[in-house]
Design an enzyme around this catalytic site. Structure first.
Site, PDB file in Angstrom:
ATOM      1  N   ASP A  96      -8.198  -6.063   1.799  1.00 20.20           N
ATOM      2  CA  ASP A  96      -7.939  -5.965   3.211  1.00 20.20           C
ATOM      3  C   ASP A  96      -7.685  -4.525   3.411  1.00 20.20           C
ATOM      4  OD1 ASP A  96      -8.404  -8.710   3.207  1.00 20.20           O
ATOM      5  OD2 ASP A  96      -6.073  -9.125   3.911  1.00 20.20           O
ATOM      6  N   ASP A 145     -10.154 -19.000  11.336  1.00 14.50           N
ATOM      7  CA  ASP A 145      -8.622 -19.096  11.092  1.00 14.50           C
ATOM      8  C   ASP A 145      -7.973 -19.920  11.936  1.00 14.50           C
ATOM      9  OD1 ASP A 145      -9.743 -16.942   9.323  1.00 14.50           O
ATOM     10  OD2 ASP A 145      -9.629 -15.312  11.088  1.00 14.50           O
TER      11      ASP A 145
END
Length: 246
Positions: free
Chosen positions: A8, A130
């Site tokens: 990330d 998500d």
């Protein structure tokens, strides 16, 4: 079932967030290329990357780091999400050596974009779903929609999507285990291959996912666990291979 290390990116560094909170991040490395090389040497067959700044801004912000990785490791397939809102961005990433692009927020707000992207770039489009309590979150998880995760997956069943990356936000970065039931339900009811994300803590999570992989679970993304040493990538992939073959 692939065990997929996550990188990330925030401000050019490798970080992990807790439940998607940009203010609750841990920096693990300031050298994304070296980090990617580490996972490649551990036997990873794919790399998952998220442009966290891009997810919030709606346009890529860490593309230079992504390109540096694809150039340094051309044989390692990369999937990237965060800030992908148009076909020009997709084309730019594919030209830079990325194998798969993940459409998240735009899949909810502009579903037709997913169909267009699949038609223009067949075999390269993944949809990122998500969810918080079953409902899809958007804009770097800052907003929660009224769309249910399973319904969104069904909407793209015939669009040509390669897979769904399904993240349980309440588990993400919390080292509390994978939400197996929700992941299997999405794969079965949505009718698309699913890459599980969020909550992978140790090799038992990989075991549990691999044991139900016949339901359509094709991968497991792991971040904090591999950075904090509670999961070994090589061991996890070897276990997955054994169980899936069995």
């Amino acid at each position: 079932m692939l065990v997929i290390p996550a990188i990330d990116l925030k401000d050019g560094q490798c970080v992990r967030l807790r439940q998607g909170d940009m203010d609750d991040s841990t920096v693990f490395s300031d050298d994304p290329v070296a980090t990617a090389a580490q996972w490649a040497q551990s036997g990873a067959r794919r790399l998952h990357m998220v442009d966290l700044n891009g997810a919030f801004a709606g346009t890529p912000k860490n593309a230079a780091a992504v390109k540096a990785i694809t150039q340094a490791l051309p044989s390692l397939p990369v999937q990237i999400g965060g800030g992908i809102r148009d076909c020009n961005t997709i084309e730019s990433y594919l030209n830079a050596g990325v194998h798969y692009v993940i459409i998240g927020t735009a899949a909810v707000k502009n579903p037709e974009f997913v169909h267009e992207a699949c038609a223009r770039f067949p075999g390269h489009i993944i949809v990122g779903i998500d969810a918080k309590a079953g409902f899809v979150a958007t804009d770097g998880w800052a907003e929660t929609s009224t769309v249910q995760a399973v319904d969104l997956a069904r909407d793209f069943r015939d669009a040509g999507v390669e897979a769904i990356v399904y993240t349980d936000i309440e588990r993400d970065g919390m080292m509390q285990g994978v939400n197996i039931a929700a992941t299997v339900n999405l794969a079965v009811e949505g009718g698309l291959p699913v890459i599980a994300s969020g909550g992978v803590t140790d090799i038992e999570d990989i075991r549990r996912l691999a044991e139900v992989s016949h339901n359509g679970i094709v991968g497991a993304i792991t971040g904090r666990a591999i950075y904090e040493g509670t999961l070994n990538v090589a061991e996890a992939q070897a276990l997955s291979d054994r169980l899936v073959r069995a």
